[in-house]
Design a protein around this motif. Structure first.
Motif, PDB file in Angstrom:
ATOM      1  N   ALA A 208       0.826  -1.207   0.000  1.00 57.77           N
ATOM      2  CA  ALA A 208       0.000   0.000   0.000  1.00 57.77           C
ATOM      3  C   ALA A 208       0.859   1.255   0.000  1.00 57.77           C
ATOM      4  O   ALA A 208       0.582   2.221  -0.725  1.00 57.77           O
ATOM      5  N   PHE A 209       1.903   1.256   0.806  1.00 58.96           N
ATOM      6  CA  PHE A 209       2.773   2.433   0.905  1.00 58.96           C
ATOM      7  C   PHE A 209       3.479   2.690  -0.423  1.00 58.96           C
ATOM      8  O   PHE A 209       3.540   3.832  -0.899  1.00 58.96           O
ATOM      9  N   ARG A 210       3.996   1.624  -1.042  1.00 56.93           N
ATOM     10  CA  ARG A 210       4.682   1.776  -2.320  1.00 56.93           C
ATOM     11  C   ARG A 210       3.722   2.256  -3.407  1.00 56.93           C
ATOM     12  O   ARG A 210       4.087   3.076  -4.244  1.00 56.93           O
ATOM     13  N   ASP A 211       2.497   1.764  -3.403  1.00 56.79           N
ATOM     14  CA  ASP A 211       1.512   2.179  -4.400  1.00 56.79           C
ATOM     15  C   ASP A 211       1.202   3.674  -4.296  1.00 56.79           C
ATOM     16  O   ASP A 211       1.031   4.358  -5.305  1.00 56.79           O
ATOM     17  N   VAL A 212       1.133   4.174  -3.075  1.00 56.67           N
ATOM     18  CA  VAL A 212       0.741   5.580  -2.869  1.00 56.67           C
ATOM     19  C   VAL A 212       1.925   6.525  -3.011  1.00 56.67           C
ATOM     20  O   VAL A 212       1.820   7.574  -3.657  1.00 56.67           O
ATOM     21  N   TYR A 213       3.080   6.166  -2.443  1.00 61.30           N
ATOM     22  CA  TYR A 213       4.203   7.100  -2.378  1.00 61.30           C
ATOM     23  C   TYR A 213       5.376   6.743  -3.287  1.00 61.30           C
ATOM     24  O   TYR A 213       6.358   7.471  -3.332  1.00 61.30           O
ATOM     25  N   GLY A 214       5.264   5.633  -4.028  1.00 62.41           N
ATOM     26  CA  GLY A 214       6.263   5.302  -5.026  1.00 62.41           C
ATOM     27  C   GLY A 214       7.555   4.733  -4.489  1.00 62.41           C
ATOM     28  O   GLY A 214       8.518   4.576  -5.249  1.00 62.41           O
ATOM     29  N   MET A 215       7.609   4.416  -3.208  1.00 60.55           N
ATOM     30  CA  MET A 215       8.811   3.858  -2.590  1.00 60.55           C
ATOM     31  C   MET A 215       8.417   3.202  -1.280  1.00 60.55           C
ATOM     32  O   MET A 215       7.379   3.543  -0.700  1.00 60.55           O
ATOM     33  N   PRO A 216       9.210   2.255  -0.788  1.00 59.61           N
ATOM     34  CA  PRO A 216       8.896   1.617   0.500  1.00 59.61           C
ATOM     35  C   PRO A 216       9.085   2.587   1.661  1.00 59.61           C
ATOM     36  O   PRO A 216       9.742   3.629   1.523  1.00 59.61           O
ATOM     37  N   PRO A 217       8.518   2.260   2.819  1.00 56.72           N
ATOM     38  CA  PRO A 217       8.563   3.199   3.954  1.00 56.72           C
ATOM     39  C   PRO A 217       9.967   3.624   4.360  1.00 56.72           C
ATOM     40  O   PRO A 217      10.186   4.810   4.666  1.00 56.72           O
ATOM     41  N   HIS A 218      10.944   2.706   4.368  1.00 58.29           N
ATOM     42  CA  HIS A 218      12.279   3.096   4.831  1.00 58.29           C
ATOM     43  C   HIS A 218      12.950   4.059   3.851  1.00 58.29           C
ATOM     44  O   HIS A 218      13.661   4.982   4.266  1.00 58.29           O
ATOM     45  N   THR A 219      12.721   3.875   2.544  1.00 53.91           N
ATOM     46  CA  THR A 219      13.275   4.804   1.555  1.00 53.91           C
ATOM     47  C   THR A 219      12.606   6.161   1.668  1.00 53.91           C
ATOM     48  O   THR A 219      13.262   7.207   1.604  1.00 53.91           O
ATOM     49  N   TRP A 220      11.289   6.157   1.836  1.00 55.67           N
ATOM     50  CA  TRP A 220      10.536   7.412   2.005  1.00 55.67           C
ATOM     51  C   TRP A 220      11.035   8.155   3.239  1.00 55.67           C
ATOM     52  O   TRP A 220      11.213   9.378   3.209  1.00 55.67           O
ATOM     53  N   LEU A 221      11.285   7.415   4.338  1.00 54.59           N
ATOM     54  CA  LEU A 221      11.732   8.061   5.574  1.00 54.59           C
ATOM     55  C   LEU A 221      13.096   8.716   5.393  1.00 54.59           C
ATOM     56  O   LEU A 221      13.318   9.841   5.868  1.00 54.59           O
ATOM     57  N   THR A 222      14.009   8.055   4.697  1.00 56.78           N
ATOM     58  CA  THR A 222      15.325   8.659   4.437  1.00 56.78           C
ATOM     59  C   THR A 222      15.172   9.933   3.623  1.00 56.78           C
ATOM     60  O   THR A 222      15.822  10.949   3.902  1.00 56.78           O
ATOM     61  N   ASP A 223      14.310   9.899   2.605  1.00 60.44           N
ATOM     62  CA  ASP A 223      14.058  11.066   1.769  1.00 60.44           C
ATOM     63  C   ASP A 223      13.535  12.227   2.607  1.00 60.44           C
ATOM     64  O   ASP A 223      13.994  13.370   2.482  1.00 60.44           O
ATOM     65  N   VAL A 224      12.587  11.949   3.485  1.00 60.51           N
ATOM     66  CA  VAL A 224      11.991  13.003   4.319  1.00 60.51           C
ATOM     67  C   VAL A 224      12.988  13.514   5.350  1.00 60.51           C
ATOM     68  O   VAL A 224      13.024  14.708   5.664  1.00 60.51           O
ATOM     69  N   ARG A 225      13.822  12.619   5.878  1.00 59.72           N
ATOM     70  CA  ARG A 225      14.847  13.070   6.817  1.00 59.72           C
ATOM     71  C   ARG A 225      15.807  14.054   6.149  1.00 59.72           C
ATOM     72  O   ARG A 225      16.180  15.079   6.743  1.00 59.72           O
ATOM     73  N   VAL A 226      16.218  13.753   4.933  1.00 60.68           N
ATOM     74  CA  VAL A 226      17.120  14.654   4.215  1.00 60.68           C
ATOM     75  C   VAL A 226      16.408  15.975   3.929  1.00 60.68           C
ATOM     76  O   VAL A 226      17.001  17.062   4.056  1.00 60.68           O
TER      77      VAL A 226
END
Length: 321
Positions: A208-226
């Motif tokens: 579900a997360f990949r479908d909505v945000y285009g990446m898995p949760p851990h990758t999304w979290l790294t992106d948001v942290r940066v």
């Protein structure tokens, strides 16, 4: 190929183009991990070839072409030839692009780019002229050329961004997971713990997360942290402090991920921001302070030191990797 000897990059802002990031870079071995930007990406390729994954397929942008990415769109980046690629990029905000579109085009809805690659040597030249004007401190030219470039690209390759899909149970779960990760950025739960708290299974949440945000949760979290670290560095926070604040183990951990998303180390990024802040401070200096300073200078004894005028040069590229 001309000028393809070593990797270097400069990521900066120009005080007279508020909210617009600028980049000039030459990469050979550089690989950008999957990430997003809050702003539009308009990257003008001067030499070589860049390959970037965009919406499930590899896109190739060579000399005379532009790589165009809409805000919050996951993508990567790497060299498409052994020599790498050299390019200049501008990152205008969604508000600025919307303002330009409303004034110069007939686009309806939220404007964006339709195709991720556009062959247009003329627009490539405009982007590099924007960067040159910013380097030279020519505010009128930089602002004018940026608006001309964005207008041209919207007319050639513009369209309304797709509306958000109807919210499903999976998308609602993904949104709840995102909210938890944003709240617990510095101490996130495991995928299993997160899924259990949301009443679903780990793999269901992952899909579900990949479908909505285009990446898995851990990758999304790294992106948001940066992304959060960039805001802290913009405000003057030291890289080591920013690293801990957003959940990285230390400055080197931040630096590794920061460079793979932004293209330059956090220290070089912060130095360029400080240069912009100093420039804005000079522009906003109160008139009485300026007059008092001028008066004290004219009243000072005439010495060899006083005969040397202060230097107000443009920011250098000394922070480039």
């Amino acid at each position: 190929m001309r000028g393809m000897g070593e990797e270097r990059a400069r990521h900066w802002q120009y005080a007279e183009l508020p909210g617009v990031d600028l980049l000039r870079a030459r990469y050979i071995r550089k690989e950008f991990v999957r990430h997003t930007h809050e702003h539009f990406v308009i990257a003008a390729i001067a030499d070589g070839v860049e390959v970037f994954q965009h919406r499930g397929s590899d896109q190739y942008a060579g000399s005379g072409a532009l790589a165009l990415v809409n805000p919050d769109t996951p993508h990567t980046g790497r060299a498409g030839v052994p020599e790498g690629w050299r390019y200049g990029a501008v990152y205008p905000s969604p508000d600025l692009v919307a303002e330009i579109a409303a004034e110069t085009t007939a686009l309806r809805g939220t404007p964006g780019f339709v195709e991720p690659v556009l062959d247009d040597p003329y627009a490539v030249g405009l982007v590099h002229q924007v960067l040159r004007a910013a380097d030279e401190g020519n505010a009128l030219a930089a602002d004018t050329l940026l608006r001309v470039a964005v207008t041209r690209l919207l007319r050639l390759n513009g369209g309304p961004l797709p509306q958000r899909k109807v919210r499903t149970a999976g998308s609602r779960t993904a949104a709840r997971a995102r909210a938890v990760l944003e709240e617990r950025m510095a101490d996130p739960p495991t995928l299993e713990r997160l899924a259990a708290d949301l009443g679903t299974s780990p793999f269901a949440l992952l899909r579900a997360f990949r479908d909505v945000y285009g990446m898995p949760p851990h990758t999304w979290l790294t992106d948001v942290r940066v992304r959060r670290a960039r805001r802290l560095l913009d405000a003057g926070t030291a890289p080591a402090e920013a690293a801990v604040a957003v959940g990285f183990a230390d400055q080197s951990h931040l630096s590794r991920h920061f460079s793979r998303i932004v293209g330059v180390p956090p220290g070089a990024y912060r130095r360029e921001r400080k240069n912009v802040q100093d420039a804005r401070s000079r522009l906003l200096l109160p008139s009485t302070v300026w007059q008092n300073r001028q008066h004290s200078q004219t009243q000072a004894p005439t010495t060899e030191e006083n005969r040397t005028p202060p230097s107000y040069g443009t920011p250098s590229e000394s922070g480039s990797p």
